[in-house]
Scaffold this motif. Structure first.
Motif, mmCIF file in Angstrom:
data_model
loop_
_atom_site.group_PDB
_atom_site.id
_atom_site.type_symbol
_atom_site.label_atom_id
_atom_site.label_comp_id
_atom_site.label_asym_id
_atom_site.label_seq_id
_atom_site.Cartn_x
_atom_site.Cartn_y
_atom_site.Cartn_z
ATOM 1 N N ALA A 116 0.828 -1.206 0.000
ATOM 2 C CA ALA A 116 0.000 0.000 0.000
ATOM 3 C C ALA A 116 0.862 1.257 0.000
ATOM 4 N N ARG A 117 1.961 1.232 0.750
ATOM 5 C CA ARG A 117 2.842 2.395 0.770
ATOM 6 C C ARG A 117 3.512 2.593 -0.597
ATOM 7 N N GLU A 122 3.940 5.418 -5.886
ATOM 8 C CA GLU A 122 3.807 5.375 -7.346
ATOM 9 C C GLU A 122 2.789 6.391 -7.835
ATOM 10 N N ARG A 123 1.684 6.524 -7.101
ATOM 11 C CA ARG A 123 0.659 7.494 -7.490
ATOM 12 C C ARG A 123 1.179 8.924 -7.356
ATOM 13 N N ARG A 356 9.677 -2.915 -6.943
ATOM 14 C CA ARG A 356 8.713 -1.995 -7.542
ATOM 15 C C ARG A 356 9.417 -0.875 -8.316
ATOM 16 N N PHE A 357 10.533 -0.415 -7.775
ATOM 17 C CA PHE A 357 11.266 0.689 -8.407
ATOM 18 C C PHE A 357 12.709 0.250 -8.657
ATOM 19 N N PRO A 358 12.937 -0.579 -9.668
ATOM 20 C CA PRO A 358 14.288 -1.116 -9.908
ATOM 21 C C PRO A 358 15.316 -0.047 -10.261
ATOM 22 N N VAL A 385 14.052 10.470 -3.059
ATOM 23 C CA VAL A 385 14.400 9.487 -4.092
ATOM 24 C C VAL A 385 13.543 9.678 -5.329
ATOM 25 N N ALA A 386 14.023 9.157 -6.438
ATOM 26 C CA ALA A 386 13.281 9.147 -7.711
ATOM 27 C C ALA A 386 13.518 7.790 -8.362
ATOM 28 N N TRP A 387 12.859 7.577 -9.530
ATOM 29 C CA TRP A 387 13.018 6.299 -10.229
ATOM 30 C C TRP A 387 12.719 6.481 -11.718
#
Length: 387
Positions: A116-117, A122-123, A356-358, A385-387
Motif C-alpha cells: 500500500a505504501r 507510485e501514485r 517496484r522501483f528497480p 528518491v526518484a526512479w
C-alpha cells in the motif's frame, strides 16, 4: 590499528573508536566521571551478558547526569531499565507475544502494508521522501496491529509517532509528545479492558498480573523500540544500498540473499549510535581489565560490529556475508524482544521497494541528505528518491 581509508565515511563509526586496539579502554564522560568504553565484539558480548552489570538508572547516575538525564525511579513497565528479577517478570509476560510463529503470522499483513505504501509512492510520482512515505509508516502501522490501535485512531497515531522521531533534539517538545503518547496508550489499555481484542495489549490485560500503569509503560516502550529503530533501518539501509549499487543489485535480483543482507545491513550500520550502558555492581574483569564496582561502562555497538577480530574486512558492506553474531539487537537478557519482527519487516520491505522501483536513485546530491546523529540513533531525517 589502521582502518581502510576507502570506506564511505557517512556510514562509518568515528575514527576515534579504532585509534586504540584495546577492546576495553578508559573513558571520561562529559561530567568528568571516569568509566570505560568497550569496543571489542567479545568484550561487548561479555558485558551485555553479565548480570554483574546493571541497567538501573540510580546505578548509572553519573553517566546519566553526563547525558543530562535526571536521576529518578524507573516508570512502571519500563523494564528496559530494570535488572532481574523485576526485568524477568515483565519480559516473561511479553515473550509469548513475540514468538517466531506469531511474528511470521504477521508477515502477510506486513506485505499488505508495504504494498500500500508503494502504491502511494507510485501514485504521487517522483521525487518523494522515502522516510515520510515508506520508512516511517510501515513500522508505525505494524505497531498499530500489535497494540490493537483502532482504525479510526491510526492516522493520528502515525502523525504522533512520526513527530516523536523528529523531536530528538528538542527536549521540551519531546517530553510533551512522550506524555501525549503515554496518555493515549493508557486510554487504549482501559479500552482493552472493556473491549478485549486479539492484540498484545489485550494479552497483557488478560494476564491479570499488571496494573494499567504498567501495561501503558510497556506499550509505550514497545512503540518506541519497535518503531524508531526499524524506521531508521529502512531509510538508512536504503541509502547505504543506493551508495553500493552492486550490493543493491544483489538484494533486488537475488531473493536468496535477503536474510544475509538484512543481517549485514544491521551489522554495517549499527544505528544504535551511542551504545548500551551499564554499571558494575561488583568488581568484574573483562578481557584482562578490572572494572570496579560503581564504574559505568559504555558498549559501543558500532565499534563491536566493526571488530576485525570478529569480521573480515569489517568496513566493507557485503550482503552475502554470513553476518550472524552482530550486537545490533544487543545481547543477554536485554536483547531486543522484537528482533524477529524487525527482521521480517526489513526482509519484506527492501525487496518490495527495489522490485517496484528497480531504477531507484537519490533525487538530491549525496551531501544534501540530512543525516541524523544524536546520542541514541543514527539515521537520516529525509531521503529524497526518484526512479
Amino acid at each position: 590499528m589502521s582502518y581502510p581509508m576507502t570506506r564511505q565515511r557517512r556510514f562509518d563509526p568515528p575514527d576515534e573508536l579504532f585509534d586504540d586496539p584495546a577492546p576495553v579502554r578508559p573513558l571520561t564522560f562529559a561530567d568528568g566521571h571516569q568509566g570505560w568504553l568497550v569496543t571489542g565484539h567479545a568484550a561487548g558480548r561479555a558485558v551485555l551478558a553479565d548480570p554483574r552489570f546493571s541497567t538501573v538508572p540510580r546505578r548509572l547516575h553519573p553517566l546519566l547526569a553526563s547525558r543530562r538525564v535526571p536521576e529518578g525511579e524507573v516508570p512502571p513497565g519500563f523494564f528496559l531499565r530494570m535488572d532481574a528479577p523485576e526485568h524477568t517478570h515483565y519480559r516473561r509476560l511479553l515473550t509469548g507475544q513475540f514468538t517466531v510463529r506469531r511474528m511470521n503470522q504477521l508477515r502477510a499483513r506486513i506485505e499488505e502494508i508495504t504494498a500500500a505504501r508503494l502504491d502511494d509512492m507510485e501514485r504521487a510520482g517522483p521525487p518523494v521522501d522515502l522516510v515520510r512515505t515508506f520508512a516511517l509508516p510501515i513500522p508505525s502501522l505494524v505497531i498499530c496491529e500489535l497494540l490493537g490501535v483502532p482504525y479510526d485512531d491510526r492516522e493520528q497515531f502515525q502523525r504522533d509517532t512520526t513527530e516523536l522521531l523528529r523531536l530528538a533534539n528538542s527536549p521540551e517538545q519531546l517530553t510533551a509528545k512522550v506524555g501525549d503518547l503515554i496518555t493515549y496508550v493508557y486510554t487504549l489499555v482501559a479500552r482493552k479492558r472493556a473491549e478485549p481484542g486479539h492484540d498484545m495489549l489485550t494479552g497483557l490485560v488478560d494476564s491479570g498480573e499488571l496494573s494499567d500503569d504498567e501495561i501503558a509503560g510497556m506499550g509505550f516502550l514497545l512503540l518506541v523500540a519497535g518503531h524508531e529503530t526499524t524506521a531508521n533501518m529502512l531509510a538508512l539501509g536504503t541509502f547505504a544500498l543506493l551508495q553500493h549499487p552492486e550490493q543493491l543489485a544483489l538484494v533486488r535480483d537475488d531473493p536468496s540473499v535477503i536474510d544475509n543482507a538484512v543481517e549485514e545491513l544491521l551489522r554495517y550500520l549499527s544505528i544504535i549510535h551511542f551504545g548500551a550502558t551499564r554499571a558494575a555492581v561488583e568488581d568484574v574483569t573483562i578481557e584482562g581489565t578490572l572494572i570496579k564496582a560503581g564504574d559505568c561502562v559504555a558498549v559501543s555497538i558500532p565499534a563491536a560490529n566493526r571488530d576485525p577480530a570478529r569480521y573480515a574486512d569489517p568496513a566493507v558492506l557485503d550482503v552475502r556475508r554470513p553476518a550472524g553474531g552482530h550486537l545490533s539487537f544487543g545481547h543477554g537478557i536485554h536483547q531486543c524482544l522484537g528482533q524477529q519482527l524487525a527482521r521480517i519487516e526489513m526482509r519484506v520491505a527492501y525487496p518490495a521497494l527495489l522490485g517496484r522501483f528497480p531504477a531507484l536513485r537519490l533525487a538530491v546530491p549525496v551531501d544534501a541528505v540530512p543525516m541524523r546523529s544524536d546520542m541514541s540513533i543514527y539515521g537520516v531525517h529525509a531521503l529524497e528518491v526518484a526512479w
